[in-house]
Design an enzyme around this catalytic site. Structure first.
Site, mmCIF file in Angstrom:
data_model
loop_
_atom_site.group_PDB
_atom_site.id
_atom_site.type_symbol
_atom_site.label_atom_id
_atom_site.label_comp_id
_atom_site.label_asym_id
_atom_site.label_seq_id
_atom_site.Cartn_x
_atom_site.Cartn_y
_atom_site.Cartn_z
ATOM 1 N N ASP A 76 -94.484 -115.248 -3.553
ATOM 2 C CA ASP A 76 -95.755 -114.978 -4.475
ATOM 3 C C ASP A 76 -96.659 -115.924 -4.046
ATOM 4 O OD1 ASP A 76 -96.549 -112.305 -3.208
ATOM 5 O OD2 ASP A 76 -96.809 -111.468 -5.282
ATOM 6 N N ASP A 136 -95.472 -103.687 1.289
ATOM 7 C CA ASP A 136 -94.959 -103.983 0.064
ATOM 8 C C ASP A 136 -94.028 -102.936 -0.502
ATOM 9 O OD1 ASP A 136 -95.268 -106.063 -2.234
ATOM 10 O OD2 ASP A 136 -97.261 -105.998 -1.836
HETATM 11 C C1 DGJ Z 1 -97.477 -108.486 -4.106
HETATM 12 C C2 DGJ Z 1 -97.951 -108.862 -2.902
HETATM 13 O O1 DGJ Z 1 -96.628 -109.515 -2.531
HETATM 14 C C3 DGJ Z 1 -98.373 -110.046 -2.358
HETATM 15 O O2 DGJ Z 1 -98.987 -110.545 -1.397
HETATM 16 C C4 DGJ Z 1 -99.970 -109.206 -2.050
HETATM 17 O O3 DGJ Z 1 -99.609 -108.314 -1.029
HETATM 18 C C5 DGJ Z 1 -100.166 -107.843 -3.307
HETATM 19 N N1 DGJ Z 1 -98.799 -107.469 -3.902
HETATM 20 C C6 DGJ Z 1 -101.029 -106.441 -3.530
HETATM 21 O O4 DGJ Z 1 -101.082 -105.470 -4.525
#
Ligand code: DGJ
Length: 698
Positions: free
Chosen positions: A502, A445
């Site tokens: 997301d 991430d």
């Molecule tokens: C942002 C990501 O896009 C989410 O899917 C998740 O992994 C969160 N971070 C976790 O903090």
């Protein structure tokens, strides 16, 4: 003397030519020219006329336009020496290495400026399979220089285009298409965020007048770099048009003697925008992604983020894993919250050691449970980040990138990836987890922008990933940056999937993935069935819609499966089963966006590589303005071939759909000609529903 070079793919020709040893210009780019075309003549014909109010000769729009030659637009480089003096190079031909043979090979052109001790190298390579042309530029200097701007080889834009399409977006709203009319002056994107970002996907499509997804001449570009790009689409006062792509301006923070651009991927197609999209998608599938086990079917994912967030509890996670497996999941990804004292997003990033409060016996009990249920195990990291509230920051505040009083993003700073100690620290901590546990997958991430853009940061991240991949070649990596904030070809060279957004809202997701299909194939595009009440939009969607939207890409689940009703379980199992039975060809298919007659129907045709079968997903994203559905024209099929088509989800026909159209009741055998020129009338439906039509060549 006129020098010229010709680059061909199966369906396009690009001609470079110059006289007087000057930098060459692209004097032709488009549909294939006859092999005996006189290229010197093309060079002469390419010159545009002069009249009053103009210079006595038009400065070349070369692959690196030079300010010193009175070029009336943006130059291809902006360079200073170490003392801050502007250098205005004038390059002259030195040598060429031409290894282009029938539709493949490379061409390297070298130019030098003896006055400033600079050399400019342009490299073109042709990919015979994807039919993309890759173009890169390099500047070398005898003594250190500061590079403000270097464009990859500059391309002309078609005169018959009225508009260009580039991409913007936001968190939960990636890959939005912006249509900008061509006009005098510059349309510029300069991404200052230091990462690819949701806001500035580095791509551009230029359709000629009348081109659609399925038909017409289209030119397309992608800049394969994750540190933020700059794009200039400029119409000069004389009407010529140029396209420049490079790293974002001033992103090279150090003086050096050598700089290069990332590859600029060039596509031309006379088969509409899909022709270019297909080339990009194929290039990713065949030449960018290097899966550890290419023959292994892409596994159905389960990701626990929206089920538990930071509240990890072993018993609960085991229960969730059990249900996920029974639904059809084959890989369980443990998201954020497993390390340090990570109870929320204010702390612990960079600690990367298992939280013994949550996992007193480490991760083994969970992993063994996951494996016992037939799933592989994946885990979340955000390696480039640090929370000021963390033990690592307490010991090493100097490891953070940027000013001490910078604005935080999600309560975090970046680590300065250039520091050797940081590289080694991250490598050791991550390697320790990968060595200690049976992990087959990392979700990597990147949740905040850089304090200021810095190309070294991106290169250092690439280096860390490469080092980890060399040591753990069996581990797949997913690129995530608050969803789809890092989904370019540069990161995909070293990863295997993108977490596209997301937003697990099926309606938004259908739009986002449809936009991403200009570049990304289904096999690398993660799409998960989210919770009944969507966590990022508050919308409620029926399980059929949620499941079918996820089944359009690399499928997974992300809700707390304990919320599912027995009906929802039934649907989810069925759709997942369908996806598994089709995935072998679906994950290798080309996504063709359909020119929908109804703007409320967002439709795409996934065509198998051998073109023997396809599936159409028609997402109804709104109510239609007219009362009955309009026919949907397919594309990419053989006009003289016959296809057996059938509606896969016939059970979803609502009682308000009262008509008798054949497909509602039975499959049918029709020609490609009919499917593409007339199209299929879908059953009437509520919005937020997807029709799935399977087709097989007979
Ligand atoms: C942002 C990501 O896009 C989410 O899917 C998740 O992994 C969160 N971070 C976790 O903090």
């Amino acid at each position: 003397m006129i020098e010229n070079w010709r680059i061909d793919t199966l369906a396009q020709t690009l001609v470079l030519a110059a006289d007087d040893k000057n930098l060459p210009s692209v004097v032709y780019w488009g549909a294939s020219l006859p092999l005996d075309e006189d290229l010197e003549l093309l060079f002469k014909a390419h010159k545009i006329d002069l009249t009053g109010g103009m210079l006595d000769e038009n400065p070349d729009l070369s692959i690196c336009p030079e300010a010193i030659r009175s070029f009336p637009g943006q130059a291809g480089t902006l360079i200073h020496n170490e003392n801050g003096k502007l250098l205005s190079p004038k390059f002259k031909f030195k040598e060429a290495f031409n290894e282009i043979e029938e539709n493949h090979g490379t061409l390297e052109l070298i130019y030098e400026d003896l006055n400033y001790g600079l050399s400019y190298i342009a490299k073109f390579s042709v990919n015979q399979d994807s039919q993309l042309i890759l173009a890169e530029a390099e500047i070398n200097a005898k003594s250190p220089i500061r590079l403000n701007w270097l464009a990859a080889p500059v391309m002309p834009a078609p005169q018959l285009a009225d508009e260009m399409i580039d991409f913007s977006g936001r968190w939960c709203g990636e890959f939005q298409q912006m249509h900008t009319p061509w006009h005098a002056g510059i349309h510029c994107r300069d991404n200052r965020t230091g990462r690819t970002g949701h806001e500035h996907f580095p791509g551009l499509f230029i359709p000629e007048r009348g081109a659609t997804h399925a038909k017409g001449n289209v030119y397309a570009f992608h800049y394969g770099w994750s540190g933020g790009h700059k794009m200039i689409a400029e119409e000069l006062p004389d009407g010529r048009r140029q396209i420049q792509f490079g790293h974002a301006a001033d992103i090279e923070t150090e003086t050096k003697t050598s700089f290069s651009t990332a590859p600029l991927y060039l596509a031309y197609s006379s088969d509409g925008m899909n022709g270019c999209a297909r080339a990009f998608q194929r290039h990713i599938r065949h030449h960018i992604i290097k899966l550890p086990q290419p023959e292994r079917p892409r596994p159905v994912h389960y990701n626990c983020w929206e089920a538990v967030y930071f509240n990890h509890n072993l018993a609960e996670l085991k229960e969730i894993a059990t249900i996920a497996a029974s639904l059809g999941a084959e890989r369980f990804v443990l998201d954020d919250g497993w390390f340090g004292t990570r109870d929320d997003d204010t702390r612990a990033l960079s600690e990367w050691e298992v939280d013994k409060r949550k996992y007193p016996d480490g991760l083994t009990p969970l992993i063994e449970h996951v494996q016992a249920k037939g799933m592989g195990f994946g885990i979340w990291f955000e390696p480039e980040m640090i929370n000021p509230v963390s033990s690592v920051y307490e010991d090493h505040p100097e490891w953070a990138l940027g000013d001490t009083d910078q604005i935080l993003g999600r309560n975090q700073k970046l680590l300065n990836m250039k520091l050797e100690e940081v590289q080694n620290f991250l490598f050791d901590r991550i390697a320790n987890i990968l060595d200690s546990y049976a992990i087959e997958y990392i979700k990597w991430d990147h949740n905040r922008v850089l304090p200021m853009p810095d190309a070294e940061q991106t290169r250092a991240t690439y280096m860390l990933i490469d080092r980890l991949r060399a040591k753990f070649p069996h581990v797949e990596i997913e690129s995530c940056a608050s969803g789809g904030g890092r989904a370019d070809f540069g990161i995909l060279e070293r990863t295997h999937r993108v977490w596209l957004s997301d937003s697990n809202d099926a309606l938004e997701r259908a739009r986002i993935q449809h936009g991403a299909a200009f570049f990304l194939p289904a096999s690398v595009t993660g799409s998960h069935v989210g919770p009944r009440i969507c966590h990022t939009s508050g919308r409620i969607h029926d399980i059929n819609f949620r499941a079918w939207v996820a089944a359009q890409r690399h499928m997974g689940f992300e809700m707390d499966p304990r919320e599912l009703t027995s009906d929802e379980v039934h649907v989810l199992k069925q759709v997942t089963q369908w996806w598994k039975s089709e995935r072998d060809w679906l994950m290798k298919a080309d996504i063709l966006r359909l020119d929908s007659t109804d703007p409320s129907v967002l439709a795409e045709l996934h065509l198998a590589e051998d073109e023997q079968q396809f599936v159409v997903f028609a997402n109804k994203i709104d109510t239609s303005s007219q009362i009955s559905p309009r026919p949907l024209q397919f594309c990419g099929l053989k006009t003289d071939g016959y296809y057996m088509i059938d509606l896969i989800n016939r059970n979803d026909v609502h009682k308000l759909s009262r008509g008798q159209s054949h497909l509602k009741f039975d499959g049918m055998r029709v020609s490609g000609q009919y499917l593409m020129n007339h199209g299929i009338t879908l059953p009437w439906s509520f919005p937020n529903q997807c029709w799935v039509i399977k087709g097989k060549k007979v």
